[in-house]
Design an enzyme around this catalytic site. Structure first.
Site, short mmCIF file in Angstrom:
data_model
loop_
_atom_site.label_atom_id
_atom_site.label_comp_id
_atom_site.label_asym_id
_atom_site.label_seq_id
_atom_site.Cartn_x
_atom_site.Cartn_y
_atom_site.Cartn_z
N ASN A 287 -12.72 35.19 -15.54
CA ASN A 287 -13.64 35.81 -16.49
C ASN A 287 -15.02 35.21 -16.30
O ASN A 287 -15.14 34.01 -16.04
CB ASN A 287 -13.21 35.50 -17.93
CG ASN A 287 -12.23 36.54 -18.46
OD1 ASN A 287 -12.45 37.74 -18.31
ND2 ASN A 287 -11.16 36.07 -19.06
N SER B 210 -23.00 32.14 -16.55
CA SER B 210 -22.55 33.01 -15.46
C SER B 210 -22.47 32.24 -14.14
O SER B 210 -23.13 31.22 -13.95
CB SER B 210 -23.48 34.22 -15.33
OG SER B 210 -24.78 33.76 -15.14
N ASN B 211 -21.65 32.75 -13.25
CA ASN B 211 -21.42 32.15 -11.92
C ASN B 211 -20.96 30.70 -11.97
O ASN B 211 -21.19 29.94 -11.03
CB ASN B 211 -22.70 32.24 -11.06
CG ASN B 211 -23.12 33.67 -10.85
OD1 ASN B 211 -22.27 34.52 -10.59
ND2 ASN B 211 -24.40 33.95 -11.02
N ARG B 212 -20.34 30.34 -13.09
CA ARG B 212 -19.82 28.96 -13.26
C ARG B 212 -20.92 27.89 -13.23
O ARG B 212 -20.63 26.72 -13.02
CB ARG B 212 -18.76 28.62 -12.17
CG ARG B 212 -17.56 29.56 -12.15
CD ARG B 212 -16.72 29.42 -13.41
NE ARG B 212 -15.44 30.10 -13.34
CZ ARG B 212 -15.12 31.20 -14.03
NH1 ARG B 212 -16.01 31.78 -14.84
NH2 ARG B 212 -13.91 31.72 -13.94
N LEU B 213 -22.18 28.32 -13.41
CA LEU B 213 -23.28 27.34 -13.45
C LEU B 213 -23.51 26.97 -14.92
O LEU B 213 -24.51 27.33 -15.54
CB LEU B 213 -24.54 27.94 -12.82
CG LEU B 213 -25.58 26.91 -12.35
CD1 LEU B 213 -25.02 26.01 -11.25
CD2 LEU B 213 -26.83 27.62 -11.83
#
Ligand SMILES: Cc1cc2nc3c(=O)[nH]c(=O)nc-3n(C[C@H](O)[C@H](O)[C@H](O)COP(=O)(O)O)c2cc1C
Length: 229
Positions: free
Chosen positions: A25, A205-208
């Protein structure tokens, strides 16, 4: 829902053991701005906890408590936060339980809150002490009678022969205290974890993701440091 969308078409013929790596997700949030953070992590916790409560999350006060034996064998379980103030974070339990044995021998512990719907996690580490009996009495007297009776009936974390045995114990104790208030058992009470480190994590977002770590200094002030996700 997103998960089912993302794996639909792949499910047939595959087991969850094979599919679990595809659970994915995106976490979308506005992020943490340093300028919005409180000086003290307990005040900052209050801001986030308030958000969890006002968003009507289920059991927003549920937190994972990790303890460890003096030789470093860890164990974890979920308990409920029942108070927080400038001293720290308070929970209640049975003083004969496994967690209590571990805390009495090694009082360094950690708490983790997960408010998944908000993409938020709070990690807290610190020293745990028993709260004063008078404070535990006060909380115990506010609990529903059934919970008070089960605190007497349950030797938490000890083996029990059957569910039936527990239920018989409940009945005996109900009889014993019939028509009387139920006092707090001596081996039931509270602990307060006084934090020395508190980390606020917010999914992005983008695991950042955003991470801010508060650390208590020798002069009792707190520093704040952003960490890489
Ligand atoms: C949502 C939830 C809330 C819980 N709240 C408490 C609690 O406040 N105090 C407690 O002693 N156990 C609570 N438990 C049970 C603990 O997770 C655990 O099973 C129990 O305390 C025994 O742990 P121990 O053997 O490591 O001492 C809760 C469990 C869940 C799932």
């Amino acid at each position: 829902m997103n998960f089912f969308k993302s794996i639909s078409g792949q499910i047939q013929g595959k087991s969850l053991r094979q599919l679990v790596a595809n659970f994915r997700n995106e976490y979308i949030s506005n992020g943490i701005a340093e300028s919005d953070l409180k000086e003290n992590p307990i005040d900052q916790f209050e801001v986030w906890f308030n958000e969890a409560v006002s968003n009507k999350l289920r059991e927003p006060n549920a937190m994972h408590l990790a303890t460890a034996t003096p030789d470093g064998k860890p164990s974890g379980r979920v308990v409920l936060l029942k108070g927080f103030d400038e001293r720290g974070f308070i929970f209640y339990t049975n003083y004969s339980s496994r967690k209590s044995h571990e805390l009495e021998a090694n009082n360094y512990a950690s708490l983790t809150f997960l408010w998944l719907e908000l993409y938020k996690q709070v990690r807290i580490e610190g020293i745990v002490h028993r709260i004063p009996p008078i404070e535990a009495n006060h909380y115990f007297s506010s609990r529903p009678r059934g919970s008070q009776i089960s605190a007497w009936a349950s030797m938490q974390s000890q083996p029990v022969n059957s569910r039936h045995e527990l239920e018989l114990r409940m009945e005996d104790i109900e009889k014993e205290f019939s028509g009387k208030p139920v006092p707090r058992p001596e081996n039931w009470g509270g602990y307060c974890l006084a934090p020395t480190k508190v980390e606020f994590w917010l999914g992005r977002s983008n695991r950042l993701h955003d991470r801010i770590l508060y650390e208590l200094q020798a002069d009792n002030t707190w520093t704040k440091q952003r960490l890489s996700p």
